[in-house]
Design a protein around this motif. Structure first.
Motif, PDB file in Angstrom:
ATOM      1  N   ARG A  94      -6.361 -30.338 -34.777  1.00  0.00           N
ATOM      2  CA  ARG A  94      -5.744 -30.654 -33.484  1.00  0.00           C
ATOM      3  C   ARG A  94      -5.253 -32.105 -33.465  1.00  0.00           C
ATOM      4  NH1 ARG A  94      -7.196 -27.011 -29.251  1.00  0.00           N
ATOM      5  NH2 ARG A  94      -8.597 -25.375 -29.972  1.00  0.00           N
ATOM      6  N   LEU A  95      -6.049 -33.011 -34.040  1.00  0.00           N
ATOM      7  CA  LEU A  95      -5.640 -34.408 -34.107  1.00  0.00           C
ATOM      8  C   LEU A  95      -4.409 -34.579 -34.985  1.00  0.00           C
ATOM      9  CD1 LEU A  95      -9.088 -36.213 -34.382  1.00  0.00           C
ATOM     10  CD2 LEU A  95      -7.423 -36.469 -32.547  1.00  0.00           C
ATOM     11  N   LEU A  96      -4.364 -33.849 -36.112  1.00  0.00           N
ATOM     12  CA  LEU A  96      -3.197 -33.930 -36.982  1.00  0.00           C
ATOM     13  C   LEU A  96      -1.932 -33.505 -36.248  1.00  0.00           C
ATOM     14  CD1 LEU A  96      -4.463 -32.596 -40.436  1.00  0.00           C
ATOM     15  CD2 LEU A  96      -3.669 -34.894 -39.900  1.00  0.00           C
ATOM     16  N   ALA A  97      -2.056 -32.449 -35.444  1.00  0.00           N
ATOM     17  CA  ALA A  97      -0.897 -31.997 -34.666  1.00  0.00           C
ATOM     18  C   ALA A  97      -0.445 -33.103 -33.699  1.00  0.00           C
ATOM     19  CB  ALA A  97      -1.236 -30.724 -33.908  1.00  0.00           C
ATOM     20  N   LEU A  98      -1.402 -33.747 -33.037  1.00  0.00           N
ATOM     21  CA  LEU A  98      -1.061 -34.836 -32.126  1.00  0.00           C
ATOM     22  C   LEU A  98      -0.422 -36.004 -32.871  1.00  0.00           C
ATOM     23  CD1 LEU A  98      -4.248 -34.956 -29.849  1.00  0.00           C
ATOM     24  CD2 LEU A  98      -1.949 -34.236 -29.166  1.00  0.00           C
ATOM     25  N   LEU A  99      -0.992 -36.338 -34.041  1.00  0.00           N
ATOM     26  CA  LEU A  99      -0.481 -37.463 -34.819  1.00  0.00           C
ATOM     27  C   LEU A  99       0.932 -37.204 -35.315  1.00  0.00           C
ATOM     28  CD1 LEU A  99      -3.632 -38.441 -36.918  1.00  0.00           C
ATOM     29  CD2 LEU A  99      -2.463 -39.874 -35.255  1.00  0.00           C
TER      30      LEU A  99
END
Length: 560
Positions: A94-99
């Motif tokens: 999920r963080l990778l998607a945000l980043l």
């Protein structure tokens, strides 16, 4: 560490998931420590009880509770490990998607001149490798020290069962040793990871360039020479990576050795306590085994320092372009974009590189609704003229205006949608014919798209494709010929309703029949629009009201 602050704020969006993930990591480490400590205690207590019974001394031992505890720790460790991986990988993805969304949005906001400083391979590195390094910020950088601190607290409680002084001394020594190695890995990583990230970016960019230009390299028999340069970049990258890996391996070896030495010292202290009758034999065995249980949570601390340094280097690279002053800055108090009017260039000079003049004192006025064609050979400055008109570039001297307003007084984000600009290079994307057309108008109907294809003499070709307008055209439109790709880009432009139109070599790559058809379409569409046409000759352009030639950086009337 300030470079990581924006990314730490991103972590807050997933703080619930990340907190649960850290708790599961501690549960895994705690179960491992408990399993070793309780197993050692239970085996020793069983052996002592058996020896007493063999000697005829009455003794008893509750085996069900510790046996159940051992099973609970063993199963719990496995379950906690599985749930921890599941939870943390979900949170990290999920963080990778945000980043990636954040990084893409920041790159998309860059003005064309700033974005043009980045090679295609460097953009790919930003969106892949640099972001992949940031995914270790929490999972491999921040969480391990936290889990290690909690594991030390648990070990302190277990050792205190035998002796409080031994517990405090052992945990203080191991905590200090671990912190020193963590800091050492961080400092080593800061020095090496920036070099490694830069080397990796150069290598990936070189590989992308090599693949993109492979045809030309083979044609000019330069592929071997270019490959030798890539081999040198690869050797430098692997050398720096090896140096970093060796440094971390040394840190991990020292930490493992320190934990094992601490276990030996605790064992000696426990035997002394046992000899003094202070602790039982089972507790004396349990104490060093509890220390050995710290190998897993403490052993990753050097790697944690490395991952923090890698994340910092990646964050600095991701923020480098965003922090650089834009090539075309927005004004403090922008004026609204005029609904029409003349395009004017007043005594414009453009210098590139080491002061080389591309344009020298150029003045031009394209009246409202007028079409002016500027002709010139390759390298004469036509594309520079187009970039000035669209404010993708600011002049070194002079001014460029639209409707009587200097373009530098307009907000670039408001100006760009009001300009229809077709560059020399045809930009298509990996998608269908319809997808590429709808970049100009996402709400365009299928019927409207077919009208546009008919207007650019492409409807017959598209109708014959396996899936018609929904046919995939490949990466950068590789399934299309140069002329077909050009016509598709022109069709996309026709979906717009711009205030100003700039066409750079609009009929490039088209056969004679298609060129005549498309030119007639463009002439109808351009009627009443302020238009700047750029090309090598009149035959490569739609009809214009005036024709000029660009030579040696200056505009002159076209002879004849």
């Amino acid at each position: 560490m300030r470079e990581l602050l924006p990314y730490l704020r991103l972590l807050r969006r997933q703080r619930g998931r990340l907190a649960l993930g850290a708790l599961l990591m501690f549960a895994t480490a705690g179960a491992g420590i408990g399993l070793l400590a309780l197993s050692g205690w239970f085996i020793t207590a069983t052996a002592v009880t058996g020896a007493l019974l063999a000697a005829g001394i009455a003794a008893s031992l509750e085996i069900y509770v510790p046996g159940g505890g051992i099973r609970a720790f063993a199963v719990g460790r496995t379950v906690a490990r599985y749930l921890e991986r599941l939870q943390n990988h979900d949170a990290v993805l999920r963080l990778l998607a945000l980043l990636r969304a954040r990084t893409f949005a920041r790159l998309a906001r860059l003005d064309p001149a700033t974005l043009g400083r980045l090679r295609g391979g460097e953009l790919l590195t930003r969106l892949t490798s640099d972001i992949d390094r940031l995914d270790g910020l929490y999972l491999r950088g921040l969480a391990p020290p936290l889990v290690a601190a909690l594991a030390l607290a648990l070990t302190t409680a277990l050792l205190a069962i035998g002796d409080g002084g031994t517990a405090l001394a052992t945990v203080a020594a191991l905590g200090t040793f671990g912190a020193v190695l963590l800091l050492g890995a961080w400092r080593l990583g800061r020095r090496l990871t920036e070099q490694l990230a830069a080397s990796g970016a150069r290598l990936r960019a070189g590989i992308v360039d090599h693949l993109r230009g492979l045809g030309e390299l083979l044609a000019f028999r330069s592929a071997g020479h270019h490959r030798a340069g890539l081999d040198a970049l690869d050797a430098a990258y692997r050398g720096e990576d090896t140096a970093l890996a060796r440094g971390i391996a040394r840190g991990e070896a020292l930490l493992h050795g320190g934990v094992q030495l601490a276990a030996v010292l605790v064992l000696l202290a426990a035997l002394s306590l046992y000899a003094a009758g202070t602790v039982s034999g089972a507790v004396a065995v349990m104490m060093p085994l509890a220390v050995l249980g710290l190998l897993e949570p403490l052993g990753v601390l050097p790697g944690s320092g490395l991952h923090l340094a890698r994340a910092r280097a990646a964050a600095r690279r991701l923020d480098a372009e965003a922090e650089r002053p834009p090539a075309v800055p927005a004004p403090a108090s922008p004026l609204p974009v005029p609904a029409g009017g003349a395009l004017t260039l007043a005594d414009v000079t453009v210098e590139r590189g080491a002061g080389a003049r591309v344009l020298a004192g150029v003045s031009l006025e394209v009246a409202a609704g007028e079409a002016v064609a500027v002709l010139g050979v390759s390298g004469s400055g036509k594309s520079t003229l187009a970039q000035l008109a669209c404010r993708q570039l600011d002049p070194s001297a002079g001014s460029v205006g639209l409707g009587g307003i200097d373009l530098r007084r307009l907000d670039p984000d408001a100006l760009y949608p009001a300009v229809g600009y077709l560059t020399q290079h045809t930009d298509l994307f990996a998608g269908s014919v319809a997808d590429n057309l709808r970049l100009a108008d996402p709400e365009a109907s299928v019927a409207r798209l077919w009208q546009l294809l008919e207007a650019v003499d492409l409807a017959g070709f598209v109708d014959g494709l396996p899936e018609g307008i929904d046919t995939w055209i490949g990466e950068a439109g590789l399934q299309l010929s140069g002329g077909q790709a050009r016509r598709l880009a022109l069709g996309r432009l026709l979906l717009r309703d711009p205030v100003l139109v700039v066409l750079d070599e609009p009929l490039s790559g088209l056969d004679a029949a298609s060129a005549r058809h498309v030119a007639a379409t463009l002439e109808r569409w351009l009627a009443g629009r302020t238009t700047l046409l750029l090309g090598h000759g009149r035959e490569a352009l739609p009809a214009a009201d005036r024709y000029l030639t660009l030579r040696h950086g200056r505009l002159e009337p076209l002879p004849g």
